[in-house]
Design a protein around this motif. Structure first.
Motif, PDB file in Angstrom:
ATOM      1  N   ARG A  30       0.863  -1.179   0.000  1.00  0.00           N
ATOM      2  CA  ARG A  30       0.000   0.000   0.000  1.00  0.00           C
ATOM      3  C   ARG A  30       0.898   1.227   0.000  1.00  0.00           C
ATOM      4  N   ILE A  31       0.541   2.206  -0.802  1.00  0.00           N
ATOM      5  CA  ILE A  31       1.379   3.397  -0.908  1.00  0.00           C
ATOM      6  C   ILE A  31       0.824   4.525  -0.046  1.00  0.00           C
ATOM      7  N   GLU A  32       1.705   5.447   0.302  1.00  0.00           N
ATOM      8  CA  GLU A  32       1.303   6.650   1.002  1.00  0.00           C
ATOM      9  C   GLU A  32       0.820   7.644  -0.037  1.00  0.00           C
ATOM     10  N   VAL A  33      -0.337   8.236   0.189  1.00  0.00           N
ATOM     11  CA  VAL A  33      -0.924   9.178  -0.764  1.00  0.00           C
ATOM     12  C   VAL A  33      -0.858  10.573  -0.165  1.00  0.00           C
ATOM     13  N   GLN A  34      -0.229  11.496  -0.888  1.00  0.00           N
ATOM     14  CA  GLN A  34      -0.102  12.871  -0.429  1.00  0.00           C
ATOM     15  C   GLN A  34      -0.791  13.784  -1.421  1.00  0.00           C
ATOM     16  N   VAL A  77      -2.911  23.649   2.026  1.00  0.00           N
ATOM     17  CA  VAL A  77      -3.446  22.475   2.719  1.00  0.00           C
ATOM     18  C   VAL A  77      -2.687  21.245   2.242  1.00  0.00           C
ATOM     19  N   ASN A  78      -2.356  20.374   3.174  1.00  0.00           N
ATOM     20  CA  ASN A  78      -1.647  19.139   2.846  1.00  0.00           C
ATOM     21  C   ASN A  78      -2.330  17.977   3.555  1.00  0.00           C
ATOM     22  N   ARG A  79      -2.728  16.979   2.781  1.00  0.00           N
ATOM     23  CA  ARG A  79      -3.328  15.757   3.336  1.00  0.00           C
ATOM     24  C   ARG A  79      -2.448  14.577   2.984  1.00  0.00           C
ATOM     25  N   VAL A  80      -2.252  13.712   3.980  1.00  0.00           N
ATOM     26  CA  VAL A  80      -1.459  12.502   3.771  1.00  0.00           C
ATOM     27  C   VAL A  80      -2.256  11.320   4.305  1.00  0.00           C
ATOM     28  N   ARG A  81      -2.435  10.318   3.444  1.00  0.00           N
ATOM     29  CA  ARG A  81      -3.053   9.054   3.886  1.00  0.00           C
ATOM     30  C   ARG A  81      -1.945   8.017   3.905  1.00  0.00           C
ATOM     31  N   ASP A  82      -1.670   7.484   5.096  1.00  0.00           N
ATOM     32  CA  ASP A  82      -0.568   6.533   5.212  1.00  0.00           C
ATOM     33  C   ASP A  82      -1.010   5.137   4.776  1.00  0.00           C
ATOM     34  N   ARG A  83      -0.116   4.196   4.890  1.00  0.00           N
ATOM     35  CA  ARG A  83      -0.373   2.839   4.400  1.00  0.00           C
ATOM     36  C   ARG A  83      -1.464   2.126   5.174  1.00  0.00           C
ATOM     37  N   ASP A  84      -1.718   2.572   6.411  1.00  0.00           N
ATOM     38  CA  ASP A  84      -2.782   1.960   7.213  1.00  0.00           C
ATOM     39  C   ASP A  84      -4.140   2.590   6.948  1.00  0.00           C
ATOM     40  N   GLY A  85      -4.165   3.606   6.103  1.00  0.00           N
ATOM     41  CA  GLY A  85      -5.421   4.260   5.765  1.00  0.00           C
ATOM     42  C   GLY A  85      -5.737   5.454   6.652  1.00  0.00           C
ATOM     43  N   GLU A  86      -4.856   5.781   7.603  1.00  0.00           N
ATOM     44  CA  GLU A  86      -5.091   6.928   8.468  1.00  0.00           C
ATOM     45  C   GLU A  86      -4.723   8.212   7.735  1.00  0.00           C
ATOM     46  N   GLU A  87      -5.575   9.213   7.884  1.00  0.00           N
ATOM     47  CA  GLU A  87      -5.386  10.468   7.160  1.00  0.00           C
ATOM     48  C   GLU A  87      -5.052  11.595   8.129  1.00  0.00           C
TER      49      GLU A  87
END
Length: 115
Positions: A30-34, A77-87
Motif C-alpha cells: 500500500r502506498i502513502e498518498v499525499q 493544505v496538505n493531506r497525507v493518507r498513510d499505508r494503514d489508511g489513516e489520514e
C-alpha cells in the motif's frame, strides 16, 4: 437437495470473493498518498513581514486555495493518507494587506515572526 446446497455454496463463495476489499491481505503493498501543498517548517521560517505576494509564492509555492471573495488570504493544505489508511491534514494560511505579507496562521509559525 444437493443441487440447492451447491447453489448456496457457490453464492456464498461469490459473495466472499467480491468482498475482498473488506479484508487486508498480508504482504499487499500500500502506498502513502499525499495531496495538496508540501509545506514544512524550514519553508515557513523563510517568511518575513512585508514580503510581496511574489516572494511568498516563491518560498511556499502556488497556494491550493485562493479565495475569490477574500483575495488577501492564501491557504496551503496538505493531506497525507498513510499505508494503514489513516489520514492527517496540515494547514497554513498567509494574509496580505495589498501586496504585503502581514500575518500567518496554522500548523506552523515562522521562527523570526514578531510577536
Amino acid at each position: 437437495m444437493p443441487a440447492v446446497v451447491k447453489v448456496l455454496a457457490l453464492a456464498v463463495l461469490c459473495s466472499l470473493a467480491t468482498a475482498c476489499s473488506l479484508f487486508k491481505f498480508p504482504g499487499v503493498h500500500r502506498i502513502e498518498v499525499q495531496q495538496g501543498n508540501i509545506v514544512n517548517q524550514e519553508m515557513v521560517d523563510q517568511l518575513k513581514p512585508g514580503m510581496t505576494r511574489r516572494q511568498v509564492r516563491f518560498v511556499l509555492g502556488t497556494p491550493l486555495l485562493e479565495d475569490t471573495f477574500n483575495p488577501n488570504r492564501w491557504d496551503y493544505v496538505n493531506r497525507v493518507r498513510d499505508r494503514d489508511g489513516e489520514e492527517t491534514q496540515k494547514r497554513f494560511t498567509v494574509y496580505f494587506n495589498g501586496d504585503q505579507l502581514i500575518a500567518t496562521s496554522g500548523d506552523w509559525q515562522p521562527a523570526s515572526w514578531p510577536g
